[in-house]
Design a protein around this motif. Structure first.
Motif, PDB file in Angstrom:
ATOM      1  N   UNK A   1       0.778  -1.243  -0.089  1.00 16.20           N
ATOM      2  CA  UNK A   1      -0.033   0.155   0.190  1.00 16.20           C
ATOM      3  C   UNK A   1       0.963   1.291   0.007  1.00 16.20           C
ATOM      4  N   UNK A   2       1.907   1.333   0.848  1.00 13.25           N
ATOM      5  CA  UNK A   2       2.658   2.605   0.954  1.00 13.25           C
ATOM      6  C   UNK A   2       3.346   2.933  -0.288  1.00 13.25           C
ATOM      7  N   UNK A   3       3.851   1.827  -1.138  1.00 17.37           N
ATOM      8  CA  UNK A   3       4.716   2.141  -2.347  1.00 17.37           C
ATOM      9  C   UNK A   3       3.551   2.274  -3.464  1.00 17.37           C
TER      10      UNK A   3
ATOM     11  N   UNK B   1       0.690   3.802  -3.102  1.00 19.34           N
ATOM     12  CA  UNK B   1       0.021   5.234  -2.641  1.00 19.34           C
ATOM     13  C   UNK B   1       1.150   6.252  -3.263  1.00 19.34           C
ATOM     14  N   UNK B   2       2.336   5.874  -2.914  1.00 23.86           N
ATOM     15  CA  UNK B   2       3.494   6.848  -3.358  1.00 23.86           C
ATOM     16  C   UNK B   2       3.295   6.987  -4.990  1.00 23.86           C
ATOM     17  N   UNK B   3       3.462   5.768  -5.200  1.00 25.22           N
ATOM     18  CA  UNK B   3       3.600   5.891  -6.940  1.00 25.22           C
ATOM     19  C   UNK B   3       2.434   6.568  -7.654  1.00 25.22           C
ATOM     20  N   UNK B   4       1.304   6.284  -7.304  1.00 25.36           N
ATOM     21  CA  UNK B   4       0.042   6.961  -7.498  1.00 25.36           C
ATOM     22  C   UNK B   4       0.214   8.478  -7.390  1.00 25.36           C
ATOM     23  N   UNK B   5       0.817   9.033  -6.219  1.00 30.24           N
ATOM     24  CA  UNK B   5       0.813  10.428  -5.962  1.00 30.24           C
ATOM     25  C   UNK B   5       1.731  11.012  -7.018  1.00 30.24           C
ATOM     26  N   UNK B   6       2.831  10.188  -7.158  1.00 27.25           N
ATOM     27  CA  UNK B   6       3.907  10.588  -8.035  1.00 27.25           C
ATOM     28  C   UNK B   6       3.300  10.845  -9.549  1.00 27.25           C
ATOM     29  N   UNK B   7       2.541   9.979  -9.923  1.00 31.71           N
ATOM     30  CA  UNK B   7       2.028   9.906 -11.090  1.00 31.71           C
ATOM     31  C   UNK B   7       0.775  10.964 -11.560  1.00 31.71           C
ATOM     32  N   UNK B   8       0.333  11.529 -10.276  1.00 30.61           N
ATOM     33  CA  UNK B   8      -0.913  12.575 -10.276  1.00 30.61           C
ATOM     34  C   UNK B   8      -2.318  11.829 -10.676  1.00 30.61           C
TER      35      UNK B   8
ATOM     36  N   UNK C   1       6.977  -7.731  -7.820  1.00 31.01           N
ATOM     37  CA  UNK C   1       5.784  -7.965  -7.988  1.00 31.01           C
ATOM     38  C   UNK C   1       5.278  -7.275  -6.809  1.00 31.01           C
ATOM     39  N   UNK C   2       3.884  -7.450  -6.912  1.00 29.13           N
ATOM     40  CA  UNK C   2       2.782  -6.944  -6.192  1.00 29.13           C
ATOM     41  C   UNK C   2       2.685  -7.849  -4.634  1.00 29.13           C
ATOM     42  N   UNK C   3       2.722  -7.271  -3.485  1.00 34.44           N
ATOM     43  CA  UNK C   3       2.548  -8.125  -2.394  1.00 34.44           C
ATOM     44  C   UNK C   3       1.197  -8.291  -1.805  1.00 34.44           C
ATOM     45  N   UNK C   4       0.976  -9.174  -1.086  1.00 32.51           N
ATOM     46  CA  UNK C   4      -0.470  -9.448  -0.588  1.00 32.51           C
ATOM     47  C   UNK C   4      -1.151  -8.428   0.197  1.00 32.51           C
ATOM     48  N   UNK C   5      -0.465  -7.297   0.984  1.00 31.38           N
ATOM     49  CA  UNK C   5      -1.134  -6.286   1.456  1.00 31.38           C
ATOM     50  C   UNK C   5      -1.539  -5.271   0.338  1.00 31.38           C
TER      51      UNK C   5
ATOM     52  N   UNK D   1      -5.370  -4.360  -0.811  1.00 33.51           N
ATOM     53  CA  UNK D   1      -5.483  -2.560  -0.774  1.00 33.51           C
ATOM     54  C   UNK D   1      -6.265  -2.308  -2.087  1.00 33.51           C
ATOM     55  N   UNK D   2      -5.701  -2.799  -3.203  1.00 30.96           N
ATOM     56  CA  UNK D   2      -6.350  -2.750  -4.564  1.00 30.96           C
ATOM     57  C   UNK D   2      -7.667  -3.284  -4.722  1.00 30.96           C
ATOM     58  N   UNK D   3      -7.862  -4.345  -4.187  1.00 28.78           N
ATOM     59  CA  UNK D   3      -9.141  -4.971  -4.136  1.00 28.78           C
ATOM     60  C   UNK D   3     -10.339  -4.302  -3.593  1.00 28.78           C
ATOM     61  N   UNK D   4      -9.764  -3.564  -2.332  1.00 28.60           N
ATOM     62  CA  UNK D   4     -10.759  -2.710  -1.461  1.00 28.60           C
ATOM     63  C   UNK D   4     -11.128  -1.492  -2.378  1.00 28.60           C
TER      64      UNK D   4
END
Length: 317
Positions: free
Chosen positions: A184-186, A188-195, A227-231, A235-238
């Motif tokens: 989740x932290x990574x 969210x940070x990548x999404x924020x950087x991408x706007x 790759x994607x972690x379980x958390x 998070x993305x599924x939520x």
């Protein structure tokens, strides 16, 4: 190659026992689905005509991107998966053209596993202790001639918003290290950087740079990967996304975050939440162009009873 096959086989065979342990821990409340006990669509319930219209508004230049790789005899694949083609000369080269207009032709037969190259995983592909999405038992859907439920021919046609998260920018590496798990932290940070803000009905793709290894080290491309972690999957599924993919062969990080729980990201997305998994997505050109959102279009081949399928999604900007 043989050793790699044994590793994969061992991991897959371990899943039922591990899932049984999870059941004992009271984690079986993943079904019935939040979409209803009889639901078969999973997160694709979050697609809508309104979402398609909004996605179409993202098309500004008309540039299209083929997100599928070419599937052929040398495409990296988990053993024993393979591909071959036979070309038939219906009448070409045999001296007889058809009709006054002299028609000649070729035909073909493809002998291939459909879990090779760029692919989508259906809900019957991977489960938890012989239970699949919405708790359907394996013996209720299995048939040697094709699954009777959750065949990939039932996946809805998709035209929705796609989001690319460039994890190479986040980590500052052209190619992420194997086993790198983003959560989740990574995300969210990548999404924020991408706007961008990830929304209901989205398809989320990750660029890791790992696909550059597919030609130079095909066995390594399969055996380990970032790759994607379980958390991150939870998070993305939520967020009610419909599909998640990456430029890797398994989407999730290998070596696994917990070596006793192989392919738990697949279980989390496909089995628990009904989110389709996309693998070996060619994200390189999107990342090169700095694309962060686009219209994502997929109409997969409708081979009845298949549990996974070779695909070529299209991104349009």
């Amino acid at each position: 190659m043989r050793a790699l096959g044994l590793i994969l086989a061992g991991a897959i065979l371990a899943v039922p026992a591990l899932a049984q342990d999870a059941k004992k821990q009271g984690e079986k409340n993943w079904y019935p689905s939040k979409y209803g006990a009889e639901d078969t669509k999973g997160a694709m319930n979050n697609l809508s005509p309104a979402g398609t219209i909004e996605a179409a508004k993202l098309v500004k230049t008309g540039k299209t991107y083929a997100l599928g790789v070419v599937t052929g005899p040398t495409t990296p694949a988990y053993p024993p998966r393979s591909y071959s083609a036979t070309i038939l000369q219906s009448n070409d080269g045999q001296g007889g053209a058809m009709g006054a207009n002299k028609v000649t032709a070729h035909d073909d037969i493809i002998h291939s596993w459909v879990g090779i190259g760029t692919q989508i995983d259906g809900f019957a592909h991977l489960g938890i202790d012989h239970h699949y999405y919405n708790g359907v038992k394996g013996n209720e859907l299995y048939s040697p001639a094709g699954v009777t439920q959750y065949g990939t021919e039932t996946i809805l046609p998709t035209a929705t918003r796609g989001v690319l998260l460039d994890m190479t920018k986040y980590y500052g590496k052209a190619v992420l290290d194997p086993g790198t798990a983003f959560n989740r932290a990574e995300i969210d940070a990548a999404a924020k950087a991408a706007g961008v803000t990830i929304r209901k009905g989205d398809v989320v793709l990750f660029h890791t740079g790992w696909m550059t290894k597919s030609a130079s080290d095909p066995q390594g491309y399969i055996a380990q990967q970032p790759g994607l972690g379980v958390e991150g999957a939870e998070y993305l599924a939520s967020l009610d996304v419909v599909m998640i993919g990456a430029d890797t062969a398994a989407l999730e990080a290998i070596p696994f975050e917990d070596p006793t729980k192989p392919f738990i990201v697949h279980q989390t997305l496909l089995t628990k939440h009904g989110v389709h998994v996309l693998e070996s997505i060619n994200t390189a050109e999107l990342a090169k162009d700095g694309a962060t959102e686009f219209m994502f279009v997929l109409g997969q081949p409708r081979f009845k009873g298949a549990v996974q399928m070779v695909i070529n999604p299209v991104a349009i900007r």
